[in-house]
Design an enzyme around this catalytic site. Structure first.
Site, PDB file in Angstrom:
ATOM      1  N   GLU A 264       0.756  -1.183  -0.184  1.00  0.00           N
ATOM      2  CA  GLU A 264       0.016   0.038  -0.067  1.00  0.00           C
ATOM      3  C   GLU A 264       1.120   1.300  -0.045  1.00  0.00           C
ATOM      4  OE1 GLU A 264      -2.930   0.303  -0.472  1.00  0.00           O
ATOM      5  OE2 GLU A 264      -3.790   2.061   0.622  1.00  0.00           O
TER       6      GLU A 264
ATOM      7  N   ASP B 275       4.041   1.482  -1.172  1.00  0.00           N
ATOM      8  CA  ASP B 275       4.391   1.725  -2.367  1.00  0.00           C
ATOM      9  C   ASP B 275       3.576   2.289  -3.387  1.00  0.00           C
ATOM     10  OD1 ASP B 275       6.707   0.610  -1.387  1.00  0.00           O
ATOM     11  OD2 ASP B 275       6.472  -1.455  -2.160  1.00  0.00           O
TER      12      ASP B 275
ATOM     13  N   LYS C 107      23.838  10.711  26.508  1.00  0.00           N
ATOM     14  CA  LYS C 107      24.393  11.483  25.683  1.00  0.00           C
ATOM     15  C   LYS C 107      24.979  10.648  24.348  1.00  0.00           C
ATOM     16  CE  LYS C 107      28.244  15.088  25.800  1.00  0.00           C
ATOM     17  NZ  LYS C 107      28.866  14.617  24.466  1.00  0.00           N
TER      18      LYS C 107
ATOM     19  N   LYS D 243      30.264  12.062  31.869  1.00  0.00           N
ATOM     20  CA  LYS D 243      30.906  11.028  30.949  1.00  0.00           C
ATOM     21  C   LYS D 243      31.087   9.624  31.630  1.00  0.00           C
ATOM     22  CE  LYS D 243      32.443  12.597  27.071  1.00  0.00           C
ATOM     23  NZ  LYS D 243      32.760  13.768  26.469  1.00  0.00           N
TER      24      LYS D 243
HETATM   25  S1  IVH Z   1      22.244  19.412  25.183  1.00  0.00           S
HETATM   26  C1  IVH Z   1      22.973  23.796  25.419  1.00  0.00           C
HETATM   27  N1  IVH Z   1      21.497  16.872  24.962  1.00  0.00           N
HETATM   28  O1  IVH Z   1      26.729  16.813  23.282  1.00  0.00           O
HETATM   29  C2  IVH Z   1      22.806  22.093  25.690  1.00  0.00           C
HETATM   30  N2  IVH Z   1      23.510  17.640  24.029  1.00  0.00           N
HETATM   31  O2  IVH Z   1      28.929  18.522  24.809  1.00  0.00           O
HETATM   32  C3  IVH Z   1      23.473  21.743  24.391  1.00  0.00           C
HETATM   33  N3  IVH Z   1      24.842  15.678  22.943  1.00  0.00           N
HETATM   34  O3  IVH Z   1      27.123  19.336  20.977  1.00  0.00           O
HETATM   35  C4  IVH Z   1      23.518  20.240  24.270  1.00  0.00           C
HETATM   36  N4  IVH Z   1      23.350  14.035  23.390  1.00  0.00           N
HETATM   37  O4  IVH Z   1      26.221  17.001  20.099  1.00  0.00           O
HETATM   38  C5  IVH Z   1      22.712  17.876  24.870  1.00  0.00           C
HETATM   39  N5  IVH Z   1      20.919  14.763  25.248  1.00  0.00           N
HETATM   40  C6  IVH Z   1      21.617  15.763  24.853  1.00  0.00           C
HETATM   41  C7  IVH Z   1      23.111  15.192  23.938  1.00  0.00           C
HETATM   42  C8  IVH Z   1      23.896  16.397  23.638  1.00  0.00           C
HETATM   43  C9  IVH Z   1      24.557  14.311  22.823  1.00  0.00           C
HETATM   44  C10 IVH Z   1      26.039  16.363  22.377  1.00  0.00           C
HETATM   45  C11 IVH Z   1      25.759  17.440  21.305  1.00  0.00           C
HETATM   46  C12 IVH Z   1      26.545  18.409  21.987  1.00  0.00           C
HETATM   47  C13 IVH Z   1      27.474  17.922  22.756  1.00  0.00           C
HETATM   48  C14 IVH Z   1      27.869  18.675  23.978  1.00  0.00           C
END
Ligand code: IVH
Length: 700
Positions: free
Chosen positions: A33, A35, A113, A315
């Site tokens: 469908e 497609d 993250k 981290k």
């Molecule tokens: S918030 C003002 N939330 O981590 C806040 N960042 O070191 C902006 N990232 O450049 C970022 N998961 O690429 C936020 N749940 C998350 C994230 C996240 C990955 C990355 C993002 C950012 C970097 C910050």
């Protein structure tokens, strides 16, 4: 319905189906469908080119290669996050939040993250019009043509009753490559002889930087939203968690791990939960992010430099690190297999100091082109053995004339432990020391295996003790363990202490510690009483694991029966093929091994024996077969072994209990009797057909 209306309708249907399929994992309509909708839309757009817009699902993979990406100035800068590497740093963060807000246990939006690439998606009147990389935070590149190829990114925001479309909505989030897609992509790249991606993050970044969206479309990318940039014409909810939820209603993908946590306790509990789940998540993460949930309080706290004061990334310890390859050692295993091991300048990886890592085999070293002195990437993930992932060739130390200081690795011709020849069988990646139990390294490994929990289970006999016992000549074979006395162990310990230049406290006090030696002797004594399957496994016959040892023990019932078995009889054991039967036969034919077994028995090692238990499994289970006459292609013993392997009981004489008689040339009285009793009779051809059908003929 007018063509433009139908076009609108089809786009909406397709967007809904995409959302259900890619994000909810709950397909709405059958592929056929979907497609049909797609083809109808393509036809309508072809007839009405004025209706083609970039947010049409037909345009996901449309754009021609761009000469370069356009620059994008972010209306709201894309910031980064401060990092915390310890619980203490998180506690400091929470303290700052408590002080600034007056909340005792503030609520935080807690999120994984994602280890990918930050992206800003700009929707105007609900349509995706721009998609930019972070760049330097103020200016990025417009990679919207590539982003449109990512199926989970909505080209138009979902409309829900009562939810207005904002004039402008910039969605911030992370583009990533799912682990499974990464593995699949690399397997295919290797099969095509192309260069694999180094890791999922590089995969995502490299894919988005492609000037030709058709290439990006072939890379399996995905996206999670985690915030917003510029927003116009929309009242935002009071908390960050509610804001994320709102993005979800607009059709944007959110990580299922997103949650809300209270206070320091809540944050640390989340960190540990996600850390434990990390390996099982379908995407790579490098930590978790804590964001003060109330947006009014966020505003009150503001920013420092280029990061918010109201958020922090906690981290995980890195899983990959750089270090220097200081040497390549060869480790000799129990069966003589030689594993090259990288000796590394000590480096902390994932919270543990790594000093060596496996290089697998000589082929792998050649593939990596690893040489002593090289800077290498080591990876340690979960419980797996650390490994050398790649070599930074550009950092290789060079001599004055520009040639590398170290030569390429070559596998030596002789075992570093015993000097015996090293051989590598054709088609095998593994090189082996041919020294057998003459090689002290193999002897030590054999002892460690013999004593291990699933084998003889000798408590108190660890690797260090085994080393000393072999090095000081107290133990040559496993049987020697049972001849050790208290005096031997104490004398050995004294020699080991002298060699190591240590004087234990107890000795200084004029006493001798004997407890450990008594415990070890107790452990050895207890292991005397064992089972045949444990003993067979403990002997360390190559390719005889626990399951095979168990099969053998049941099938033969006694060690003598097993030791007397012919190759054919061994092959009759279920799961024992030509290789294992050769290994067993060779092992028991070796006088040295027979001596060890005799010595074990003499030392009181014993196990219960019983009649053979030949499992009534297979197509002839429960059937009694009699062989008579001469067969041409195989002996009667061999035929009997095959039939037993298929579950039959092979008997010597024909009776009413016989189910089948296999009659060869010149069969006499037994064949007559079988006819008399009306028993099923096969000739040799019928037998061979049957064996062929069951994969036992021709023999391997
Ligand atoms: S918030 C003002 N939330 O981590 C806040 N960042 O070191 C902006 N990232 O450049 C970022 N998961 O690429 C936020 N749940 C998350 C994230 C996240 C990955 C990355 C993002 C950012 C970097 C910050």
């Amino acid at each position: 319905m007018s063509a433009p209306d139908r076009i609108d309708e089809l786009r909406r249907l397709i967007a809904e189906a995409d959302h259900a399929y890619y994000q909810l994992d709950a397909p709405l309509v059958p592929d056929a469908e979907y497609d049909r909708w797609m083809r109808e839309l393509q036809a309508l757009e072809a007839a009405h080119p004025e209706c083609v817009t970039p947010d049409s699902p037909t345009q996901r993979v449309a754009g021609a290669p761009a000469p370069a990406f356009a620059e994008v100035r972010h209306a709201v800068p894309m910031l980064s996050l401060a990092n915390a590497f310890s619980d203490g740093e998180v506690a400091d963060f929470v303290r700052r939040v408590v002080e600034a807000t007056g909340e005792t246990a503030p609520a935080f939006s807690v999120e994984p993250k994602i280890d990918g690439l930050a992206i800003s998606l700009r929707y105007e009147q609900g349509r995706l019009v721009q998609g930019a990389t972070r760049g330097d935070g103020a200016t990025g590149e417009d990679v919207v043509a590539n982003l449109r190829t990512i199926r989970v990114i909505p080209l138009v925001l979902r409309r829900t009753p009562g939810l207005p479309l904002p004039e402008v909505l910039e969605v911030r989030g992370e583009v990533y490559m799912p682990k499974a897609a990464f593995e699949r992509f690399n397997a295919e790249a290797l099969a095509r002889g192309e260069k694999p991606l180094a890791n999922p993050r590089n995969g995502a970044a490299g894919s988005l930087r492609q000037l030709d969206p058709r290439i990006t479309a072939k890379r399996p990318l995905a996206f999670f939203a985690y915030g917003v940039g510029e927003v116009r014409g929309l009242e935002l909810p009071p908390t960050h968690s509610a804001l994320l939820h709102l993005l979800g209603r607009y059709g944007l993908p959110l990580s299922p791990e997103i949650d809300v946590a209270l206070g320091l306790e809540g944050l640390l509990a989340y960190y540990r939960r996600i850390g434990a789940a990390r390996d099982a998540l379908p995407y790579d993460i490098d930590g978790v992010v804590y964001k003060l949930d109330r947006r009014d309080l966020q505003e009150r706290m503001g920013f420092v430099a280029r990061a918010p004061r109201w958020a922090i990334a906690h981290k995980f310890p890195a899983q990959e690190e750089l270090t220097v390859l200081e040497g390549i050692d060869l480790q000799v295993g129990r069966t003589g297999a030689i594993t090259p091991v990288a000796r590394l300048r000590p480096v902390r990886v994932g919270g543990v100091t790594v000093t060596n890592a496996t290089l697998h085999n000589a082929d792998q070293i050649a593939r990596l082109d690893a040489r002593v002195g090289d800077t290498v990437v080591v990876r340690r993930a979960g419980d797996v053995i650390p490994e050398v992932l790649r070599v930074l060739h550009e950092r290789r130390p060079l001599a004055g004339d520009g040639t590398p200081l170290s030569p390429p690795f070559v596998m030596p011709a002789a075992c570093p432990e015993c000097g015996s020849a090293i051989e590598r069988a054709e088609g095998e990646a593994v090189a082996r020391c041919t020294g057998g139990l003459y090689c002290p390294a193999q002897r030590k490994q054999a002892l460690i295996h013999f004593a291990s929990r699933r084998a003889m289970d000798i408590e108190g006999l660890g690797e260090r003790l085994v080393e000393d016992l072999v090095d000081f000549g107290y133990v040559q074979t496993v049987a020697d363990l049972y001849r050790l006395g208290l005096d031997d162990l104490i004398a050995m310990k004294r020699r080991a202490d002298a060699r190591d230049g240590v004087t234990p406290e107890t000795v200084k006090q004029g006493r001798i510690a004997t407890r450990w030696a008594e415990n070890l002797l107790g452990g050895i004594d207890q292991s005397r009483r064992t089972t045949l399957e444990r003993l067979l496994f403990a002997l360390g016959i190559r390719d005889v694991g626990e399951a095979t040892a168990k099969q053998l023990a049941r099938w033969f019932g006694s060690l003598d029966a097993l030791m007397a078995a012919s190759l054919e009889e061994l092959q009759a054991v279920p799961d024992v093929g030509p290789v294992v039967s050769q290994r067993l036969h060779g092992f028991f034919a070796e006088p040295h091994n027979r001596e060890v077994i005799a010595a074990l028995r003499a030392a009181g090692v014993h196990w219960p024996e019983g009649p053979p238990q030949r499992a009534a499994e297979g197509p002839l289970a429960g059937r009694t077969v009699v062989l008579t006459g001469a067969l041409a292609a195989l002996t009667r013993d061999e035929a009997g072994a095959h039939l037993e392997a298929l579950g039959a009981r092979v008997a010597g004489s024909v009776s009413k209990k016989t189910h089948l008689v296999v009659a060869g040339e010149a069969a006499g009285a037994k064949l007559d009797k079988a006819r008399e009793l009306g028993i099923e009779i096969w000739d040799e051809a019928a037998l061979l057909d049957f064996l062929r059908v069951h994969g036992r003929w021709p023999p391997a």
